[in-house]
Design an enzyme around this catalytic site. Structure first.
Site, mmCIF file in Angstrom:
data_model
loop_
_atom_site.group_PDB
_atom_site.id
_atom_site.type_symbol
_atom_site.label_atom_id
_atom_site.label_comp_id
_atom_site.label_asym_id
_atom_site.label_seq_id
_atom_site.Cartn_x
_atom_site.Cartn_y
_atom_site.Cartn_z
ATOM 1 N N ALA A 44 10.843 -5.557 2.529
ATOM 2 C CA ALA A 44 11.094 -4.777 1.309
ATOM 3 C C ALA A 44 11.675 -5.676 0.225
ATOM 4 C CB ALA A 44 12.043 -3.614 1.609
ATOM 5 N N GLY A 103 20.497 -21.593 -3.237
ATOM 6 C CA GLY A 103 20.441 -21.790 -1.779
ATOM 7 C C GLY A 103 19.817 -23.119 -1.408
ATOM 8 N N ASN A 149 15.560 -19.212 -4.636
ATOM 9 C CA ASN A 149 15.170 -19.542 -3.258
ATOM 10 C C ASN A 149 16.094 -18.945 -2.200
ATOM 11 O OD1 ASN A 149 14.064 -21.508 -1.044
ATOM 12 N ND2 ASN A 149 16.252 -21.932 -1.161
ATOM 13 N N ASP A 162 27.806 -17.134 -4.571
ATOM 14 C CA ASP A 162 27.020 -16.212 -3.760
ATOM 15 C C ASP A 162 26.075 -15.469 -4.716
ATOM 16 O OD1 ASP A 162 26.103 -13.941 -2.437
ATOM 17 O OD2 ASP A 162 28.026 -13.532 -1.451
ATOM 18 N N VAL A 163 24.779 -15.598 -4.514
ATOM 19 C CA VAL A 163 23.835 -14.996 -5.478
ATOM 20 C C VAL A 163 23.919 -13.466 -5.515
ATOM 21 C CG1 VAL A 163 22.178 -16.917 -5.467
ATOM 22 C CG2 VAL A 163 21.860 -15.008 -3.867
ATOM 23 N N TYR A 193 13.799 -7.222 5.179
ATOM 24 C CA TYR A 193 13.328 -8.485 4.606
ATOM 25 C C TYR A 193 12.004 -8.286 3.838
ATOM 26 C CZ TYR A 193 12.065 -13.493 4.596
ATOM 27 O OH TYR A 193 11.718 -14.773 4.226
ATOM 28 N N ILE A 244 7.447 -21.500 7.989
ATOM 29 C CA ILE A 244 7.882 -22.856 7.615
ATOM 30 C C ILE A 244 9.037 -23.273 8.523
ATOM 31 C CG2 ILE A 244 8.725 -24.301 5.693
ATOM 32 C CD1 ILE A 244 6.036 -22.961 4.992
HETATM 33 N N1 LIG Z 1 11.219 -20.528 6.670
HETATM 34 C C1 LIG Z 1 10.221 -19.687 6.505
HETATM 35 O O1 LIG Z 1 9.318 -19.583 7.351
HETATM 36 C C2 LIG Z 1 10.139 -18.829 5.273
HETATM 37 C C3 LIG Z 1 8.989 -18.036 5.106
HETATM 38 C C4 LIG Z 1 8.887 -17.237 3.973
HETATM 39 C C5 LIG Z 1 9.893 -17.240 3.028
HETATM 40 N N2 LIG Z 1 10.990 -18.012 3.217
HETATM 41 C C6 LIG Z 1 12.030 -17.952 2.193
HETATM 42 O O2 LIG Z 1 12.354 -19.245 1.750
HETATM 43 C C7 LIG Z 1 13.705 -19.254 1.272
HETATM 44 C C8 LIG Z 1 14.444 -20.422 1.912
HETATM 45 O O3 LIG Z 1 14.543 -20.181 3.310
HETATM 46 P P1 LIG Z 1 14.701 -21.339 4.401
HETATM 47 O O4 LIG Z 1 13.603 -21.167 5.375
HETATM 48 O O5 LIG Z 1 14.894 -22.636 3.743
HETATM 49 O O6 LIG Z 1 16.020 -20.841 5.144
HETATM 50 P P2 LIG Z 1 17.449 -21.516 5.327
HETATM 51 O O7 LIG Z 1 18.224 -20.536 6.127
HETATM 52 O O8 LIG Z 1 17.300 -22.907 5.853
HETATM 53 O O9 LIG Z 1 17.989 -21.613 3.855
HETATM 54 C C9 LIG Z 1 18.414 -20.490 3.120
HETATM 55 C C10 LIG Z 1 19.393 -20.958 2.077
HETATM 56 O O10 LIG Z 1 19.857 -19.833 1.316
HETATM 57 C C11 LIG Z 1 21.261 -19.921 1.212
HETATM 58 N N3 LIG Z 1 21.865 -18.620 0.999
HETATM 59 C C12 LIG Z 1 21.868 -17.555 1.846
HETATM 60 N N4 LIG Z 1 22.563 -16.547 1.308
HETATM 61 C C13 LIG Z 1 23.018 -16.979 0.094
HETATM 62 C C14 LIG Z 1 23.803 -16.388 -0.927
HETATM 63 N N5 LIG Z 1 24.261 -15.152 -0.806
HETATM 64 N N6 LIG Z 1 24.061 -17.121 -2.027
HETATM 65 C C15 LIG Z 1 23.616 -18.378 -2.163
HETATM 66 N N7 LIG Z 1 22.879 -18.988 -1.215
HETATM 67 C C16 LIG Z 1 22.590 -18.300 -0.103
HETATM 68 C C17 LIG Z 1 21.715 -20.558 2.522
HETATM 69 O O11 LIG Z 1 23.024 -21.094 2.406
HETATM 70 C C18 LIG Z 1 20.631 -21.616 2.702
HETATM 71 O O12 LIG Z 1 20.942 -22.778 1.982
HETATM 72 C C19 LIG Z 1 14.280 -17.882 1.587
HETATM 73 O O13 LIG Z 1 14.204 -17.063 0.455
HETATM 74 C C20 LIG Z 1 13.346 -17.375 2.659
HETATM 75 O O14 LIG Z 1 13.327 -15.967 2.723
HETATM 76 C C21 LIG Z 1 11.135 -18.808 4.324
#
Ligand SMILES: NC(=O)c1ccc[n+]([C@@H]2O[C@H](COP(=O)([O-])OP(=O)(O)OC[C@H]3O[C@@H](n4cnc5c(N)ncnc54)[C@H](O)[C@@H]3O)[C@@H](O)[C@H]2O)c1
Length: 244
Positions: A154, A9, A87, A60-61, A152, A185
């Site tokens: 869980a 991702g 990620n 797709d993961v 989420y 973030i």
């Molecule tokens: N932004 C925050 O505040 C925050 C807080 C805690 C955890 N996270 C975690 O950090 C990670 C990154 O999130 P982000 O904030 O950059 O969000 P984002 O939406 O900008 O990025 C998520 C990425 O995951 C990819 N993705 C989604 N489903 C996918 C799939 N089935 N296969 C492959 N790729 C897939 C998307 O295309 C995207 O590139 C996530 O796991 C999220 O849960 C984010």
């Protein structure tokens, strides 16, 4: 042989920042993305400016066969995977009362089963190499829970259990497995929240600022490095002190 990092991702948000940060450390990057976008080739170019290779791996993961294929593509290109960053993640927030079964399942399938799918395909190479780092992106809500996020939270709590169990399984092979729990973030994932909600969240962060993707990427850099070689099975918060 130069080192390789596979990041899922990674076309935007935190994953993209991790890919850029690790490329600056000299890692070849296997950059997983789900859907092609116009910025992807520009990102590959930017990464390669750091004198490393960037392989774009579509998949797709939540689909095991996709993961099997893109891990093989990575091995064919780079021979080994030194660092895996799980990620990829989504949210589909809703109170349980109104949450559809599909919305629960989709989030578990991508966030938690996706982490299994990729790791399961990568681990054999790390076992053979008797080395490796796996860094799973969890969340503070996987520890604290959060109303509207049963699915989420869980999935993210599941990632923590997965991380600790795997850390115990593979420690003797010099493979270190850790989780990062980001707080709030600034990315597209959090952009959807209203200004009021964001202000309210910021008030409750002791460091009084919303985190940047770079804050998470810097910890990934440390957990990938020699400096962290005595750390495994841990969950490290990157949250400005939000959860203590
Ligand atoms: N932004 C925050 O505040 C925050 C807080 C805690 C955890 N996270 C975690 O950090 C990670 C990154 O999130 P982000 O904030 O950059 O969000 P984002 O939406 O900008 O990025 C998520 C990425 O995951 C990819 N993705 C989604 N489903 C996918 C799939 N089935 N296969 C492959 N790729 C897939 C998307 O295309 C995207 O590139 C996530 O796991 C999220 O849960 C984010």
């Amino acid at each position: 042989m130069s080192k390789t990092a596979l990041i899922t991702g990674a076309s935007k948000g935190i994953g993209k920042e991790i890919a850029i940060t690790l490329s600056k450390e000299g890692y070849n990057i296997a950059l997983n993305y789900r859907k092609e976008n116009e910025e992807l080739l520009k990102l590959k170019e930017d990464i390669e400016k750091n004198n490393v290779k960037c392989l774009l791996i579509q998949g797709d993961v939540s689909n095991f066969e996709d993961c099997e294929r893109f891990v093989k593509e990575t091995i064919q290109e780079f021979e080994n995977i030194d660092v895996l960053v799980n990620n990829a993640g989504i949210t589909k927030d809703m109170l349980l009362m109104r949450m559809k079964k599909e919305d629960f399942e989709d989030v578990i399938d991508i966030n938690l089963v996706g982490t299994f799918n990729v790791t399961k395909n990568v681990i054999q190479y790390m076992l053979k190499a008797r080395a490796g780092r796996i860094i799973n992106i969890s969340s503070v809500v996987g520890i604290s829970g959060n109303a509207g996020q049963t699915n989420y939270s869980a999935s993210k709590a599941g990632i923590i259990g997965f991380t600790k169990s795997l850390a115990k399984e593979v420690a003797s092979r010099n493979i270190l497995v850790n989780a990062i729990a980001p707080g709030f973030i600034k990315t597209d994932m959090t952009e959807v929240l209203s200004e009021n909600v964001k202000e309210e969240i910021q008030k409750n962060i002791p460091l009084k600022r919303i985190g940047e993707a770079k804050d998470v990427a810097n910890l990934v850099k440390f957990l990938s490095s020699e400096e962290s070689s005595y750390i495994t099975g841990q969950v490290i918060n990157v949250d400005g002190g939000m959860l203590m």
